[in-house]
Design a protein around this motif. Structure first.
Motif, PDB file in Angstrom:
ATOM      1  N   LYS A  73       5.086   3.408  -5.373  1.00 34.73           N
ATOM      2  CA  LYS A  73       6.246   2.656  -4.896  1.00 34.73           C
ATOM      3  C   LYS A  73       6.313   2.698  -3.367  1.00 34.73           C
ATOM      4  O   LYS A  73       6.536   1.673  -2.712  1.00 34.73           O
ATOM      5  CB  LYS A  73       7.524   3.207  -5.511  1.00 34.73           C
ATOM      6  CG  LYS A  73       8.749   2.382  -5.221  1.00 34.73           C
ATOM      7  CD  LYS A  73       9.955   2.873  -6.007  1.00 34.73           C
ATOM      8  CE  LYS A  73      11.141   1.966  -5.735  1.00 34.73           C
ATOM      9  NZ  LYS A  73      12.310   2.343  -6.515  1.00 34.73           N
ATOM     10  N   ALA A  74       6.112   3.871  -2.788  1.00 36.47           N
ATOM     11  CA  ALA A  74       6.137   4.009  -1.327  1.00 36.47           C
ATOM     12  C   ALA A  74       5.001   3.212  -0.701  1.00 36.47           C
ATOM     13  O   ALA A  74       5.181   2.545   0.328  1.00 36.47           O
ATOM     14  CB  ALA A  74       6.040   5.479  -0.935  1.00 36.47           C
ATOM     15  N   PHE A  75       3.821   3.242  -1.327  1.00 36.51           N
ATOM     16  CA  PHE A  75       2.669   2.504  -0.814  1.00 36.51           C
ATOM     17  C   PHE A  75       2.941   1.001  -0.853  1.00 36.51           C
ATOM     18  O   PHE A  75       2.665   0.286   0.119  1.00 36.51           O
ATOM     19  CB  PHE A  75       1.427   2.852  -1.645  1.00 36.51           C
ATOM     20  CG  PHE A  75       0.167   2.198  -1.155  1.00 36.51           C
ATOM     21  CD1 PHE A  75      -0.433   2.631   0.012  1.00 36.51           C
ATOM     22  CD2 PHE A  75      -0.410   1.156  -1.865  1.00 36.51           C
ATOM     23  CE1 PHE A  75      -1.594   2.039   0.473  1.00 36.51           C
ATOM     24  CE2 PHE A  75      -1.575   0.560  -1.420  1.00 36.51           C
ATOM     25  CZ  PHE A  75      -2.167   1.005  -0.243  1.00 36.51           C
ATOM     26  N   GLU A  76       3.489   0.530  -1.962  1.00 34.43           N
ATOM     27  CA  GLU A  76       3.824  -0.898  -2.074  1.00 34.43           C
ATOM     28  C   GLU A  76       4.871  -1.300  -1.032  1.00 34.43           C
ATOM     29  O   GLU A  76       4.802  -2.391  -0.466  1.00 34.43           O
ATOM     30  CB  GLU A  76       4.322  -1.217  -3.489  1.00 34.43           C
ATOM     31  CG  GLU A  76       3.233  -1.186  -4.535  1.00 34.43           C
ATOM     32  CD  GLU A  76       3.763  -1.366  -5.950  1.00 34.43           C
ATOM     33  OE1 GLU A  76       4.992  -1.538  -6.133  1.00 34.43           O
ATOM     34  OE2 GLU A  76       2.933  -1.322  -6.885  1.00 34.43           O
ATOM     35  N   LYS A  77       5.804  -0.415  -0.780  1.00 32.18           N
ATOM     36  CA  LYS A  77       6.825  -0.689   0.230  1.00 32.18           C
ATOM     37  C   LYS A  77       6.182  -0.866   1.605  1.00 32.18           C
ATOM     38  O   LYS A  77       6.516  -1.793   2.343  1.00 32.18           O
ATOM     39  CB  LYS A  77       7.855   0.446   0.262  1.00 32.18           C
ATOM     40  CG  LYS A  77       8.991   0.227   1.225  1.00 32.18           C
ATOM     41  CD  LYS A  77       9.993   1.374   1.176  1.00 32.18           C
ATOM     42  CE  LYS A  77      11.088   1.172   2.201  1.00 32.18           C
ATOM     43  NZ  LYS A  77      12.038   2.284   2.212  1.00 32.18           N
ATOM     44  N   HIS A  78       5.249   0.013   1.948  1.00 30.01           N
ATOM     45  CA  HIS A  78       4.551  -0.099   3.232  1.00 30.01           C
ATOM     46  C   HIS A  78       3.735  -1.389   3.297  1.00 30.01           C
ATOM     47  O   HIS A  78       3.737  -2.084   4.320  1.00 30.01           O
ATOM     48  CB  HIS A  78       3.627   1.106   3.459  1.00 30.01           C
ATOM     49  CG  HIS A  78       4.351   2.353   3.829  1.00 30.01           C
ATOM     50  ND1 HIS A  78       5.005   2.514   5.031  1.00 30.01           N
ATOM     51  CD2 HIS A  78       4.522   3.514   3.155  1.00 30.01           C
ATOM     52  CE1 HIS A  78       5.542   3.722   5.080  1.00 30.01           C
ATOM     53  NE2 HIS A  78       5.271   4.346   3.954  1.00 30.01           N
ATOM     54  N   ILE A  79       3.049  -1.700   2.211  1.00 30.10           N
ATOM     55  CA  ILE A  79       2.249  -2.932   2.183  1.00 30.10           C
ATOM     56  C   ILE A  79       3.154  -4.143   2.368  1.00 30.10           C
ATOM     57  O   ILE A  79       2.838  -5.069   3.139  1.00 30.10           O
ATOM     58  CB  ILE A  79       1.452  -3.040   0.860  1.00 30.10           C
ATOM     59  CG1 ILE A  79       0.422  -1.930   0.752  1.00 30.10           C
ATOM     60  CG2 ILE A  79       0.806  -4.405   0.721  1.00 30.10           C
ATOM     61  CD1 ILE A  79      -0.673  -1.981   1.792  1.00 30.10           C
ATOM     62  N   ASN A  80       4.293  -4.154   1.704  1.00 29.74           N
ATOM     63  CA  ASN A  80       5.231  -5.276   1.837  1.00 29.74           C
ATOM     64  C   ASN A  80       5.772  -5.389   3.258  1.00 29.74           C
ATOM     65  O   ASN A  80       5.954  -6.500   3.776  1.00 29.74           O
ATOM     66  CB  ASN A  80       6.370  -5.145   0.821  1.00 29.74           C
ATOM     67  CG  ASN A  80       5.922  -5.437  -0.595  1.00 29.74           C
ATOM     68  OD1 ASN A  80       4.955  -6.176  -0.814  1.00 29.74           O
ATOM     69  ND2 ASN A  80       6.597  -4.851  -1.562  1.00 29.74           N
ATOM     70  N   GLN A  81       6.005  -4.245   3.907  1.00 27.33           N
ATOM     71  CA  GLN A  81       6.453  -4.281   5.300  1.00 27.33           C
ATOM     72  C   GLN A  81       5.375  -4.875   6.196  1.00 27.33           C
ATOM     73  O   GLN A  81       5.664  -5.678   7.086  1.00 27.33           O
ATOM     74  CB  GLN A  81       6.818  -2.873   5.779  1.00 27.33           C
ATOM     75  CG  GLN A  81       8.111  -2.339   5.207  1.00 27.33           C
ATOM     76  CD  GLN A  81       8.371  -0.886   5.605  1.00 27.33           C
ATOM     77  OE1 GLN A  81       7.469  -0.180   6.044  1.00 27.33           O
ATOM     78  NE2 GLN A  81       9.609  -0.440   5.429  1.00 27.33           N
TER      79      GLN A  81
END
Length: 95
Positions: A73-81
């Motif tokens: 979830k944290a990784f996806e959040k960074h990718i989305n940013q």
């Protein structure tokens, strides 16, 4: 030598000593300020390196499939940013 002249000389000697101490403190202060600046720059570089290494570790975990749900979830959040920032840059370049 009269008592007045003796006192004047003693005061003058003390003032000269204080002036030398003051000048030495100014040099020490300048040296310390320079050291502080160098240490702050080193800290900033180290912080940046740590951040880059953490990103690389996250990418390695993602590529090997060893992430738990919270990490994903944290990784996806960074990718989305990153995607949002890239879209913003593309918009600025195109506009």
């Amino acid at each position: 030598m009269s008592e007045l002249q003796t006192n004047i000389k003693r005061i003058n000697d003390k003032l000269q000593k204080l002036l030398r101490q003051y000048n030495q403190l100014l040099k020490d202060n300048e040296r310390q300020s320079k050291l502080i600046k160098e240490l702050q720059e080193t800290k900033e570089k180290n912080t940046q390196t740590i951040s880059e290494l953490q990103q690389q570790a996250g990418i390695l975990k993602a590529s090997t499939g060893q992430m738990n749900a919270a990490e994903k979830k944290a990784f996806e959040k960074h990718i989305n940013q990153y995607i949002k920032e890239i879209d913003k840059c593309i918009g600025l370049l195109g506009g």
